[in-house]
Design a protein around this motif. Structure first.
Motif, PDB file in Angstrom:
ATOM      1  N   VAL A   1       1.779 -30.035  51.175  1.00  0.00           N
ATOM      2  CA  VAL A   1       1.582 -30.283  49.744  1.00  0.00           C
ATOM      3  C   VAL A   1       1.298 -28.956  49.065  1.00  0.00           C
ATOM      4  CG1 VAL A   1       0.713 -32.629  50.112  1.00  0.00           C
ATOM      5  CG2 VAL A   1      -0.896 -30.714  50.021  1.00  0.00           C
TER       6      VAL A   1
ATOM      7  N   CYS B   1      -4.190 -31.623  54.964  1.00  0.00           N
ATOM      8  CA  CYS B   1      -2.919 -32.352  54.890  1.00  0.00           C
ATOM      9  C   CYS B   1      -1.891 -31.730  55.831  1.00  0.00           C
ATOM     10  CB  CYS B   1      -2.387 -32.347  53.453  1.00  0.00           C
ATOM     11  SG  CYS B   1      -3.243 -33.461  52.311  1.00  0.00           S
TER      12      CYS B   1
ATOM     13  N   ARG C   1      -0.529 -30.453  44.309  1.00  0.00           N
ATOM     14  CA  ARG C   1       0.691 -30.856  43.621  1.00  0.00           C
ATOM     15  C   ARG C   1       1.666 -31.408  44.647  1.00  0.00           C
ATOM     16  NH1 ARG C   1       5.244 -27.410  40.442  1.00  0.00           N
ATOM     17  NH2 ARG C   1       5.907 -27.132  42.586  1.00  0.00           N
ATOM     18  N   LEU C   2       2.016 -32.672  44.451  1.00  0.00           N
ATOM     19  CA  LEU C   2       2.979 -33.337  45.308  1.00  0.00           C
ATOM     20  C   LEU C   2       4.302 -33.406  44.560  1.00  0.00           C
ATOM     21  CD1 LEU C   2       0.124 -34.267  46.276  1.00  0.00           C
ATOM     22  CD2 LEU C   2       1.177 -36.412  46.970  1.00  0.00           C
ATOM     23  N   THR C   3       5.372 -33.011  45.215  1.00  0.00           N
ATOM     24  CA  THR C   3       6.683 -33.097  44.582  1.00  0.00           C
ATOM     25  C   THR C   3       7.487 -34.207  45.240  1.00  0.00           C
ATOM     26  OG1 THR C   3       7.431 -31.286  46.020  1.00  0.00           O
ATOM     27  CG2 THR C   3       6.764 -30.715  43.809  1.00  0.00           C
TER      28      THR C   3
ATOM     29  N   LEU D   1       6.274 -32.308  50.872  1.00  0.00           N
ATOM     30  CA  LEU D   1       5.961 -32.694  49.498  1.00  0.00           C
ATOM     31  C   LEU D   1       5.449 -31.478  48.733  1.00  0.00           C
ATOM     32  CD1 LEU D   1       5.744 -35.546  51.066  1.00  0.00           C
ATOM     33  CD2 LEU D   1       4.485 -36.270  49.054  1.00  0.00           C
ATOM     34  N   ALA D   2       5.867 -30.294  49.168  1.00  0.00           N
ATOM     35  CA  ALA D   2       5.421 -29.064  48.538  1.00  0.00           C
ATOM     36  C   ALA D   2       6.556 -28.313  47.858  1.00  0.00           C
ATOM     37  CB  ALA D   2       4.748 -28.156  49.568  1.00  0.00           C
TER      38      ALA D   2
ATOM     39  N   LEU E   1       4.065 -42.589  44.222  1.00  0.00           N
ATOM     40  CA  LEU E   1       2.969 -41.734  44.680  1.00  0.00           C
ATOM     41  C   LEU E   1       1.788 -41.798  43.711  1.00  0.00           C
ATOM     42  CD1 LEU E   1       5.033 -38.621  45.814  1.00  0.00           C
ATOM     43  CD2 LEU E   1       3.736 -40.152  47.324  1.00  0.00           C
TER      44      LEU E   1
ATOM     45  N   ALA F   1       2.441 -40.270  53.377  1.00  0.00           N
ATOM     46  CA  ALA F   1       1.921 -39.228  52.503  1.00  0.00           C
ATOM     47  C   ALA F   1       0.688 -39.705  51.749  1.00  0.00           C
ATOM     48  CB  ALA F   1       3.004 -38.781  51.531  1.00  0.00           C
TER      49      ALA F   1
ATOM     50  N   VAL G   1      -3.109 -38.071  52.157  1.00  0.00           N
ATOM     51  CA  VAL G   1      -3.817 -37.458  51.025  1.00  0.00           C
ATOM     52  C   VAL G   1      -5.163 -38.168  50.795  1.00  0.00           C
ATOM     53  CG1 VAL G   1      -3.753 -37.075  48.537  1.00  0.00           C
ATOM     54  CG2 VAL G   1      -1.725 -36.606  49.918  1.00  0.00           C
TER      55      VAL G   1
END
Length: 379
Positions: free
Chosen positions: A337, A330, A353-355, A37-38, A294, A368, A372
């Motif tokens: 992340v 994480c 920042r989660l993408t 998720l980064a 999310l 996820a 977090v």
């Protein structure tokens, strides 16, 4: 005293360490060990078999490198085909492919402005835009997402002018008010340059981008830049706009003229991703759906986050040190992340920042969110 020209670097390093702002390179293995998720692989295409096969085929056919600048030997039929299809997909008359999205922003800003002209830049714009504004033109930095401030800056200037903004801002994931900005520029006779790095592939019908979503693609006075390294899962950048603008860049943009062309493998991969997206337009909506999920689950549990307008979910951290520890925790728990700290954040507030990715499963989303929340530092 012996001459020590780089002792000042040690002082800078100590200041960074004291402020919790040390950055380090972390090579990743070829096979993913963490849930990602980064990265900016919004559509999950960078490892798609069609995309990697196209990259390999292009390298075998055209060679490992472009061999020179685009104006010498670095331009191939593959580059030309990518430019035609990218322009058609996004709704513009023409496109020009460069070696990176960073180079694309520098090319557009420096070639479309000059002495006596004005650049009006949003305070939240990406670093590549900030660097592009270091041209001979005058630059006015205006408050974030404020069309009235843009109008005032344009009104105070006599002569050529250009307003520039990210379409989706990379720190908080919020979208620029593009219709209002276009109206302001049209009323003043100014150009509007939009960096659609985080909009292409995610916003608009079938991922055609933020300008297409706003009904502005192909409009007079509208120029877009984009990267091929996010939704299209490859590498490189592009400028899109009227054919005369693209011709002007070919003849004047230094980051195009003097830079080696994009490697054929990257051009082949981007073209394959573009064709795949045209065939599977639902991927764009899936990325937005994951981002919303999310955001809603994290904020429902008490975290502070910005509602995403595209695929970036920004979660605030109490401090720079806390953000670093949070991201590290994480990672230890199996989730990669992003960690944004000063000077990467214009407001000085550190964030995770989660993408979002279109290919994430419900189980991965739940994992996820749980990770977090479990690793979140105390406020």
């Amino acid at each position: 005293m012996p001459f020590a020209p780089f002792d000042w670097i040690d002082d800078e390093a100590r200041r960074r360490a004291d402020a919790g702002l040390v950055r380090t390179l972390r090579p990743r293995p070829a096979e993913p060990e963490l849930l990602d998720l980064a990265s900016n692989d919004y559509l999950g295409l960078t490892r798609h078999p069609e995309v990697t096969a196209a990259a390999a085929e292009a390298a075998h056919r055209w060679g490992a490198g472009a061999t020179g600048s685009r104006l010498v030997t670095g331009s191939t039929a593959l580059h030309a085909g990518l430019e035609r299809e990218l322009a058609a997909f996004c709704g513009f008359e023409a496109a020009l492919v460069l070696s990176s999205g960073y180079a694309a922003n520098l090319a557009a800003l420096t070639a479309l402005t000059g002495r006596g002209s004005l650049i009006v830049s949003d305070a939240g714009n990406h670093a590549s835009i900030v660097d592009g504004c270091r041209s001979p033109a005058e630059t006015a930095v205006v408050p974030h997402a404020d069309p009235e401030a843009v109008a005032k800056a344009l009104h105070a200037h006599v002569g050529r002018a250009l307003a520039v903004t990210d379409s989706v801002f990379s720190v908080d994931g919020d979208a620029a008010p593009l219709p209002e900005l276009a109206d302001v520029c049209r009323a003043r006779g100014a150009a509007l340059l939009v960096d659609d790095a985080h909009g292409l592939g995610v916003l608009g019908e079938g991922g055609r981008g933020a300008l297409a979503a706003a009904g502005l693609a192909g409009g007079e006075g509208i120029v877009a830049t984009a990267t091929l390294s996010k939704s299209l899962g490859s590498q490189g950048g592009a400028v899109l706009g009227p054919a005369r603008v693209i011709d002007h860049l070919v003849n004047t943009a230094r980051t195009f003229i003097f830079d080696t062309g994009l490697a054929p493998a990257a051009a082949g991969a981007a073209l394959a991703s573009l064709r795949l997206l045209r065939r599977e337009p639902e991927r764009a909506g899936m990325a937005r759906t994951v981002a919303t999920a999310l955001y809603e689950r994290l904020t429902a549990a008490g975290l502070t986050a910005v509602r995403p307008d595209a695929a970036v979910v920004s979660v605030r951290a109490p401090s720079a040190d806390a953000a670093v520890r949070w991201a590290a925790d994480c990672r230890t728990a199996g989730i990669a992340v992003g960690c944004f700290r000063p000077p990467s954040v214009p407001d000085g507030i550190s964030r995770l920042r989660l993408t979002a990715r279109a290919d994430l499963t419900e189980a991965q989303i739940a994992n996820a969110v749980e990770t977090v929340l479990r690793t979140a530092p105390a406020a």
